[in-house]
Design a protein around this motif. Structure first.
Motif, PDB file in Angstrom:
ATOM      1  N   SER A  41       0.837  -1.199   0.000  1.00  0.00           N
ATOM      2  CA  SER A  41       0.000   0.000   0.000  1.00  0.00           C
ATOM      3  C   SER A  41       0.872   1.250   0.000  1.00  0.00           C
ATOM      4  O   SER A  41       1.992   1.260   0.492  1.00  0.00           O
ATOM      5  N   SER A 101      -5.810   5.775   2.612  1.00  0.00           N
ATOM      6  CA  SER A 101      -7.100   5.107   2.739  1.00  0.00           C
ATOM      7  C   SER A 101      -8.189   6.140   2.481  1.00  0.00           C
ATOM      8  O   SER A 101      -7.931   7.337   2.539  1.00  0.00           O
ATOM      9  N   THR A 161       1.725   5.302   0.884  1.00  0.00           N
ATOM     10  CA  THR A 161       1.590   6.169   2.037  1.00  0.00           C
ATOM     11  C   THR A 161       1.502   7.613   1.569  1.00  0.00           C
ATOM     12  O   THR A 161       1.963   7.958   0.480  1.00  0.00           O
ATOM     13  N   GLN A 171      -0.947   5.905   6.164  1.00  0.00           N
ATOM     14  CA  GLN A 171      -1.385   4.980   5.125  1.00  0.00           C
ATOM     15  C   GLN A 171      -2.489   5.624   4.300  1.00  0.00           C
ATOM     16  O   GLN A 171      -3.362   6.302   4.839  1.00  0.00           O
TER      17      GLN A 171
END
Length: 61
Positions: free
Chosen positions: A2, A41, A4, A39
């Motif tokens: 993932s 999201s 950042t 992160q």
């Protein structure tokens, strides 16, 4: 893996309403020039959007 987000506070919190102050604290920002990595999201993007006039966002690898 993932991605950042690198989030830097560029403007003062003075004059911001309580909701924006709470959002900055949730992101982890404390003062002008402070940078945090979070992160990526949908929730984090929403928080950044709420204080977009106070921060600068870059994608970190």
């Amino acid at each position: 893996m993932s991605t950042t987000l690198k989030i830097t506070q560029t403007k003062s919190r003075n004059g911001a309403n309580q909701r924006q102050l709470d959002t900055l604290r949730s992101i982890g920002l404390r003062k002008i020039g402070h940078t945090v990595e979070q992160q990526d999201s949908p929730q984090m993007r929403g928080m950044v959007h709420a204080v977009r006039h106070l921060v600068k966002v870059e994608e970190a690898a």
